[in-house]
Each structure stands twice: as C-alpha cells, then as structure tokens.
Design an enzyme around this catalytic site. Structure first.
Site, PDB file in Angstrom:
ATOM      1  N   ARG A  16      -3.138  25.354 -13.017  1.00 45.89           N
ATOM      2  CA  ARG A  16      -4.429  26.053 -13.060  1.00 45.89           C
ATOM      3  C   ARG A  16      -5.388  25.419 -12.058  1.00 45.89           C
ATOM      4  NH1 ARG A  16      -5.362  25.690 -19.463  1.00 45.89           N
ATOM      5  NH2 ARG A  16      -4.707  23.561 -18.946  1.00 45.89           N
ATOM      6  N   ARG A  45      -8.554  15.641  -6.665  1.00 47.66           N
ATOM      7  CA  ARG A  45      -9.753  15.469  -5.842  1.00 47.66           C
ATOM      8  C   ARG A  45     -10.418  14.121  -6.093  1.00 47.66           C
ATOM      9  NH1 ARG A  45     -13.054  20.400  -7.511  1.00 47.66           N
ATOM     10  NH2 ARG A  45     -14.650  19.400  -6.218  1.00 47.66           N
ATOM     11  N   ASP A 101      -8.626  24.765  -9.619  1.00 50.37           N
ATOM     12  CA  ASP A 101     -10.069  24.881  -9.807  1.00 50.37           C
ATOM     13  C   ASP A 101     -10.691  25.787  -8.746  1.00 50.37           C
ATOM     14  OD1 ASP A 101      -9.968  23.114 -11.956  1.00 50.37           O
ATOM     15  OD2 ASP A 101     -10.376  21.355 -10.704  1.00 50.37           O
ATOM     16  N   TYR A 109       0.690  18.748  -4.160  1.00 53.00           N
ATOM     17  CA  TYR A 109      -0.558  19.127  -3.506  1.00 53.00           C
ATOM     18  C   TYR A 109      -0.681  18.464  -2.126  1.00 53.00           C
ATOM     19  CZ  TYR A 109      -2.626  21.230  -7.717  1.00 53.00           C
ATOM     20  OH  TYR A 109      -2.898  22.038  -8.791  1.00 53.00           O
TER      21      TYR A 109
END
Length: 286
Positions: free
Chosen positions: A63, A215, A65, A127
């Site tokens: 999911r 992040r 952001d 990622y």
C-alpha cells in the site's frame, strides 16, 4: 478478541486474477481507498468494475503512500468462473489500458497460480529511491521520480552507516505509529550507488515495510551522507526507538515500488499460511 484469519483462496465457483501495474503517484493520494480522495485503488477498481459489469475488489501487495510511484505493483481480485469465461485476459488488459488515465497502466493480467495471494504470498517488496544531490539538474522528463538534495551525498559513507539496520529488528524509530500494528521487519537490502544519470540511488528490500519506513530510512541515511550526523547515528536511532522526525523523511516523489518477489509452485500457499498463522512478527532470540 483476535481478528478472523484472512481468506487465502478464492471461494467455491470463483477464480483469481493476478495483475501487475505501474503508476505515477504524483496524481494520487496513495493506493488505499479514501473518502473524497483520488487513489490508485479507486481508479483501478472503478474502471474494472464498469468494464466487466461486476464488483471488483482488489488485494494489493504494497500500500504505497501519497506521491509514491510503482513500476511493479501487484494485486489480485477474485471473480466468478462464469464471469472469467466471458473474457480473454489479453483483450481485457488492452481495453483497460485504453480507458485508464495516462498515469496508470496494467503491465500484465493473468490467471493466478494456485495458492497465490498478492499480499500474503509475497517474499519481499523492493523499492528504489533517487536523489539528485549536489545541485544536479533534474531533466524535465525525470522530475516525477527524482527528489532534489542540495548537498553532495557520500555513497560509501551511507553504505557503511546502514549496515546495522540489515536484519530483523524493531524499526519503530523509522515508522509512523499505527494502533495495533507491529514495527518488527526484516530488512534484507539497503544499498546506495550512483545510477547511469549520476543520481544517488538507494535499493531497499524487506519482507514488508511499515508506514513511511522507506522514506524515513532514506532520509536518515542522507543526513549521514551529507555529513550532518556520525556514521553510528542510524544504529543509535534503531536501538533508541525514538521516532525519526517527519522533517527527516525523504520526499515521496523519489520513491518507487519496483517489484514484489514471490515463491513458485506450492511455495505460494505455504508462504501465505506461514504469515497468517504466525500473526505477529517477533524478534529473533539472542
């Protein structure tokens, strides 16, 4: 009272469809459905539901952001076999891509193998984060997935600083707290390099990530790479547990979900059963 175990297989008379897709997250408030917000899930489900004339409810691998992109997101949905028999999946994908907005594209649409579950069968999520550091010029066509950083980042220093983070830990310092959610994760890869454009690039992989974790990890590492913190600072944050301030979280625009890894064959269902049976993650014994 514990939550009921999730359904890992389609109900009788239903079949499962596996889809991979890409999207430019700049135009969305994340993946998840949200009231009065444009999300990737709402756009995809609305289009497929109208196109197939049946309700389509998706289950996603990761999911993302608001503002985060994807080139290898994965989801599944279950439909009645009678509805599946009405469609050639190649044709369905081609029609869907003609009707979807330009910022979303289906990469593949296939019958899922037995035991496949987009979320629970996944081994790891992968990622990529990219910084244009040292006042590097960001070409206009690259502006969506590269974040600016004024100072030069020391790649070797960041690679040394992230070593203590590899492994299974409680990453509470790098996660936004969610009631009832664990922050224990297994970080398998966190590597910095220069890509072909000279941008600072981080490749980050874990079994799963909690909210804002990637992040926060990238933002904290960049503080070390810019010379504003000692090389052992990330380890101190990890062990201290104090949440990294939101101001240290790297901008969403530089982050892209590039792929989700799955086992093959019987391993799909076995992986899902292990994750749902064990429930809460735990730290390894000393």
């Amino acid at each position: 009272m514990s939550s009921p175990a999730p359904e890992l297989l389609p109900e009788g008379g239903f079949t499962r469809i596996r889809c991979e897709l890409s999207y430019d997250g700049s135009y969305f408030s994340g993946w998840n459905l949200q009231p009065d917000r444009r999300t990737v899930q709402s756009v995809v489900e609305d289009l497929l539901s109208r196109l197939m004339a049946i309700p389509v409810n998706t289950m996603v691998a990761g999911r993302t952001d608001a503002g985060v992109h994807a080139t290898g997101q994965v989801f599944h949905f279950d439909i009645a076999q009678v509805d599946r028999d009405r469609w050639n999946l190649t044709s369905l994908m081609q029609i869907a891509n003609r009707l979807l907005p330009d910022e979303v594209r289906l990469n593949s649409l296939d019958d899922a193998p037995h035991g496949f579950h987009a979320r629970y069968s996944a081994l790891r999520r992968n990622y990529r984060y990219r910084f244009a550091d040292g006042f590097k010029v960001i070409p206009p066509l690259a502006r969506a997935d590269v974040a600016p950083w004024q100072q030069n980042l020391d790649i070797d220093l960041m690679n040394e600083a992230v070593v203590p983070l590899i492994g299974t830990h409680d990453f509470a310092a790098f996660c936004r707290k969610r009631e009832g959610a664990t922050s224990i994760r297994s970080l398998e890869k966190f590597e910095w390099s220069r890509d072909s454009d000279g941008f600072a690039q981080a490749l980050v992989s874990a079994d799963a990530f909690c909210h804002a974790m990637v992040r926060s990890l990238v933002g904290a590492a960049s503080i070390v790479g810019a010379g504003h913190a000692e090389i052992g600072w990330l380890g101190e944050l990890l062990n201290g547990g104090d949440r990294v301030g939101r101001s240290l979280s790297a901008p969403a625009r530089g982050l892209t979900l590039i792929g989700v890894d799955y086992p093959t064959g019987a391993g799909l269902l076995e992986r899902a059963q292990v994750l749902t049976r064990t429930g809460v993650r735990s730290l390894p014994s000393e």
